[in-house]
Scaffold this active site. Structure first.
Site, PDB file in Angstrom:
ATOM      1  N   CYS A   1      10.154  30.589  -0.047  1.00 33.61           N
ATOM      2  CA  CYS A   1       9.840  31.700  -0.963  1.00 33.61           C
ATOM      3  C   CYS A   1       8.392  31.715  -1.435  1.00 33.61           C
ATOM      4  O   CYS A   1       7.637  32.613  -1.088  1.00 33.61           O
ATOM      5  CB  CYS A   1      10.763  31.630  -2.183  1.00 33.61           C
ATOM      6  SG  CYS A   1      12.477  31.898  -1.754  1.00 33.61           S
TER       7      CYS A   1
HETATM    8  N1  LIG Z   1      15.973  29.762   0.301  1.00 32.00           N
HETATM    9  C1  LIG Z   1      15.709  30.210  -0.903  1.00 32.00           C
HETATM   10  O1  LIG Z   1      15.508  29.443  -1.834  1.00 32.00           O
HETATM   11  C2  LIG Z   1      15.695  31.701  -1.201  1.00 32.00           C
HETATM   12  C3  LIG Z   1      15.782  32.127  -2.526  1.00 32.00           C
HETATM   13  C4  LIG Z   1      15.785  33.472  -2.824  1.00 32.00           C
HETATM   14  C5  LIG Z   1      15.632  34.396  -1.790  1.00 32.00           C
HETATM   15  N2  LIG Z   1      15.510  33.962  -0.502  1.00 32.00           N
HETATM   16  C6  LIG Z   1      15.369  34.990   0.537  1.00 32.00           C
HETATM   17  O2  LIG Z   1      16.630  35.177   1.157  1.00 32.00           O
HETATM   18  C7  LIG Z   1      16.464  35.437   2.557  1.00 32.00           C
HETATM   19  C8  LIG Z   1      17.245  34.426   3.365  1.00 32.00           C
HETATM   20  O3  LIG Z   1      16.718  33.136   3.132  1.00 32.00           O
HETATM   21  P1  LIG Z   1      17.534  31.811   3.436  1.00 32.00           P
HETATM   22  O4  LIG Z   1      16.774  30.725   2.770  1.00 32.00           O
HETATM   23  O5  LIG Z   1      18.968  31.982   3.108  1.00 32.00           O
HETATM   24  O6  LIG Z   1      17.369  31.720   5.014  1.00 32.00           O
HETATM   25  P2  LIG Z   1      18.092  30.683   5.987  1.00 32.00           P
HETATM   26  O7  LIG Z   1      17.162  30.465   7.116  1.00 32.00           O
HETATM   27  O8  LIG Z   1      18.612  29.519   5.218  1.00 32.00           O
HETATM   28  O9  LIG Z   1      19.365  31.490   6.509  1.00 32.00           O
HETATM   29  C9  LIG Z   1      19.282  32.658   7.230  1.00 32.00           C
HETATM   30  C10 LIG Z   1      20.493  32.771   8.143  1.00 32.00           C
HETATM   31  O10 LIG Z   1      20.431  34.041   8.787  1.00 32.00           O
HETATM   32  C11 LIG Z   1      20.858  33.885  10.132  1.00 32.00           C
HETATM   33  N3  LIG Z   1      20.374  35.028  10.900  1.00 32.00           N
HETATM   34  C12 LIG Z   1      19.136  35.269  11.387  1.00 32.00           C
HETATM   35  N4  LIG Z   1      19.101  36.464  12.001  1.00 32.00           N
HETATM   36  C13 LIG Z   1      20.336  36.990  11.895  1.00 32.00           C
HETATM   37  C14 LIG Z   1      20.927  38.203  12.332  1.00 32.00           C
HETATM   38  N5  LIG Z   1      20.227  39.104  13.010  1.00 32.00           N
HETATM   39  N6  LIG Z   1      22.227  38.398  12.069  1.00 32.00           N
HETATM   40  C15 LIG Z   1      22.958  37.481  11.406  1.00 32.00           C
HETATM   41  N7  LIG Z   1      22.455  36.312  10.964  1.00 32.00           N
HETATM   42  C16 LIG Z   1      21.154  36.079  11.212  1.00 32.00           C
HETATM   43  C17 LIG Z   1      20.283  32.546  10.537  1.00 32.00           C
HETATM   44  O11 LIG Z   1      20.961  32.010  11.661  1.00 32.00           O
HETATM   45  C18 LIG Z   1      20.521  31.734   9.261  1.00 32.00           C
HETATM   46  O12 LIG Z   1      21.783  31.102   9.267  1.00 32.00           O
HETATM   47  C19 LIG Z   1      14.966  35.414   2.794  1.00 32.00           C
HETATM   48  O13 LIG Z   1      14.455  36.706   2.698  1.00 32.00           O
HETATM   49  C20 LIG Z   1      14.430  34.605   1.641  1.00 32.00           C
HETATM   50  O14 LIG Z   1      13.098  34.933   1.318  1.00 32.00           O
HETATM   51  C21 LIG Z   1      15.571  32.633  -0.180  1.00 32.00           C
END
Ligand SMILES: NC(=O)c1ccc[n+]([C@@H]2O[C@H](COP(=O)([O-])OP(=O)(O)OC[C@H]3O[C@@H](n4cnc5c(N)ncnc54)[C@H](O)[C@@H]3O)[C@@H](O)[C@H]2O)c1
Length: 446
Positions: free
Chosen positions: A282
């Protein structure tokens, strides 16, 4: 004659009723740090949840009752599966059975530091053929203001459905803080903004079933901006305090003492702490989504760029301090020194290494010829700088053997008195050794 429900209200009323009675089927697209905790909360609230992910390994792992993220235990996933109300799948045809779809896919930066919204577009292309009338689609991935309205809305309207009547579209930023035991998906309030007031209301009602508090804003753009303000606020304040650390070094002051003293003021000051740089999915990334968008409006986001510049140079600063320490104490260079780095995760007590500054520090030390060992109780191995690194056991013998110990992540399970007792010298970039009383002369703080 019974009054005929107008088509424009039909799906709206139906959705509100189904959601309130927890009869709606929830789809969560992307089962990572954001999507998996959301799925678990929805199951706990009584919804039927289908998690969609393109990773077959992840789908298999979750369906076998195992978790691969820090905040969710195997037990929680197993329990969700056992309720019969959670399953993971890579079969997007099942989207046709969903009433709500939460999109939680990654939003990284491209090599040129521009927003990479390809994951969002891929997810949309996978779900679009199967979305039925009445569905609520919520984007949770962090992104620049305008994404939901300018990018997602036209795609979802391609099959002739009208937003606010035939389907509902909103943005609601996830605010999860991995490793935070106090604030989780459930008790962190939600900001929600829809394309139309109906969209906002349906999305707000959906989140109200699982999350402590919701805060509606006027548009998807406003909701997108809220998230970027929150993360830019952190990036800029960390940038400020990192610069204060650089100033204190020149002024021969202890930055940690200064921050603690300033934090005794009960109003108008919020402590942020310096460190070896920013990490995670993030804070190092999200502000660039905002500055990129502003560049297209002919505006240069000065605070964001300056904070990004200071924060991204912290690993080099750590290596400079390591170099001086070895030189001044032992008349040694980094070249051919043996250095034990503690922690590769980007923050304490989790295994997430995304964007971790520890990786940059290790690479810089290796590039300068050091023999680098690492230990991280949460990360047994990783590949970086073209080689596989394996966590060494943290024994008194190893600590005695190396020229220097560098603390990069302040995991709470480390036995800091033992580390200080056995080390020749320590560079502590996190003030992790603050409660160690003996051998303070061995410790140099960032
Ligand atoms: N990690 C954090 O602390 C956090 C906090 C708040 C917001 N976010 C935001 O949330 C979003 C997700 O982050 P995250 O940390 O959960 O990511 P992550 O990498 O942990 O998980 C993402 C998941 O999406 C899957 N994926 C990718 N493309 C896909 C598709 N086309 N269809 C279905 N699944 C698909 C991946 O295989 C993975 O399992 C980002 O935009 C991030 O900025 C993250």
């Amino acid at each position: 004659m019974p009054k005929k429900v107008s088509t424009s209200k039909k799906y709206y009323d139906e959705m509100l009723k189904n959601i309130k009675e927890h009869r709606s089927n929830s789809g969560v697209v992307g089962l990572g740090y954001v999507g998996l905790p959301l799925s678990i909360e929805l199951v706990a609230a009584g919804f039927n949840v289908t998690g969609f992910d393109i990773s077959q390994n992840k789908v298999k792992l979750l369906n076998s009752g195992k978790s691969d993220i820090d905040d969710i235990s195997d037990k929680e996933v197993k329990h969700a599966i056992e309720t019969g109300r959670f399953r993971a799948t890579d079969d997007f045809k099942l989207v046709s059975k969903m009433d709500t779809i939460s999109i939680c896919v990654p939003t990284p930066l491209s090599k040129t530091k521009d927003p990479d919204v390809s994951y969002i577009l891929n997810a949309l292309n996978s779900i679009k053929p199967y979305i039925k009338k009445g569905t609520l689609v919520v984007l949770e991935s962090t992104t620049y203001p305008g994404t939901t309205e300018d990018l997602i809305l036209p795609i979802l309207q391609e099959n002739g459905m009208k937003v606010g009547e035939d389907f509902f579209l909103a943005f609601s930023p996830e605010r999860v803080d991995p490793g935070n035991k106090k604030y989780t998906t459930k008790n962190t309030p939600r900001v929600v903004g829809g394309i139309t007031p109906e969209c906002t209301m349906v999305a707000k009602t959906f989140y109200e079933q699982t999350i402590a508090d919701t805060h509606a804003v006027s548009s998807t753009r406003a909701a997108e901006m809220v998230k970027l303000l929150e993360n830019t606020f952190r990036s800029v304040n960390i940038g400020l305090v990192n610069e204060v650390a650089l100033m204190c070094d020149r002024l021969k002051l202890d930055v940690w003492e200064i921050i603690d003293a300033a934090a005794s003021k009960p109003f108008g000051f919020m402590p942020f702490y310096p460190g070896p740089g920013l990490g995670g999915h993030c804070i190092p990334i999200d502000p660039h989504y905002l500055s990129w968008k502003l560049k297209s409006l002919n505006y240069y986001a000065r605070f964001i760029e300056l904070a990004g510049d200071i924060n991204s140079h912290m690993p080099e600063y750590v290596v400079d301090r390591v170099s001086s320490l070895l030189n001044n104490r032992f008349a040694k260079a980094i070249n051919k020194s043996s250095i034990l780095t503690l922690g590769v995760a980007y923050k304490r007590d989790i295994k997430d290494m995304r964007e971790s500054p520890a990786l940059d520090v290790i690479k810089l030390l290796e590039d300068k010829g050091a023999k680098v060992y690492y230990n991280d109780p949460f990360v047994s191995k990783f590949t970086w700088n073209g080689t596989i690194h394996k966590s060494t056991s943290l024994t008194p013998d190893l600590i005695k053997k190396v020229d220097l110990v560098v603390i990069l992540t302040d995991h709470t399970q480390y036995d800091y008195p033992m580390i200080v007792e056995n080390a020749k010298a320590i560079f502590d970039s996190r003030n992790a050794t603050k409660s160690v009383k003996k051998h303070r002369n061995k410790i140099e703080l960032l």
